[in-house]
Design a protein around this motif. Sequence first.
Motif: not given
Length: 99
Positions: A28-29, A52-53, A76-78, A87-91
Amino acid sequence: MTSNRTRISGRIADKDSLRHTPAGVPVLTFTLVHRSEQPAGVGKRKVECVIPAVAFEALAETIARWPRDAQVEVEGYLARKSRTEAQLTLYVQTIELTE
């Protein structure tokens, strides 16, 4: 080993439909909106950001059931969104409702 941990609170502003990877893993984003005041020198600074995650497996299924605008605390982690997108996303590794 170097550190890459992010903990932030915010509201789920938008989320896609739950989907599955070709291997059948739920994913899920969603978008997290953070607003706060943070110390800056001798004063405070208003901080607003849109992050964004992405979440996988049981976490993705749980978040899919929560309403938009749910107030959450996320950890979480980037990382890059993908190999081809910088683009950085938060996982997301943990998330909890805070309201």
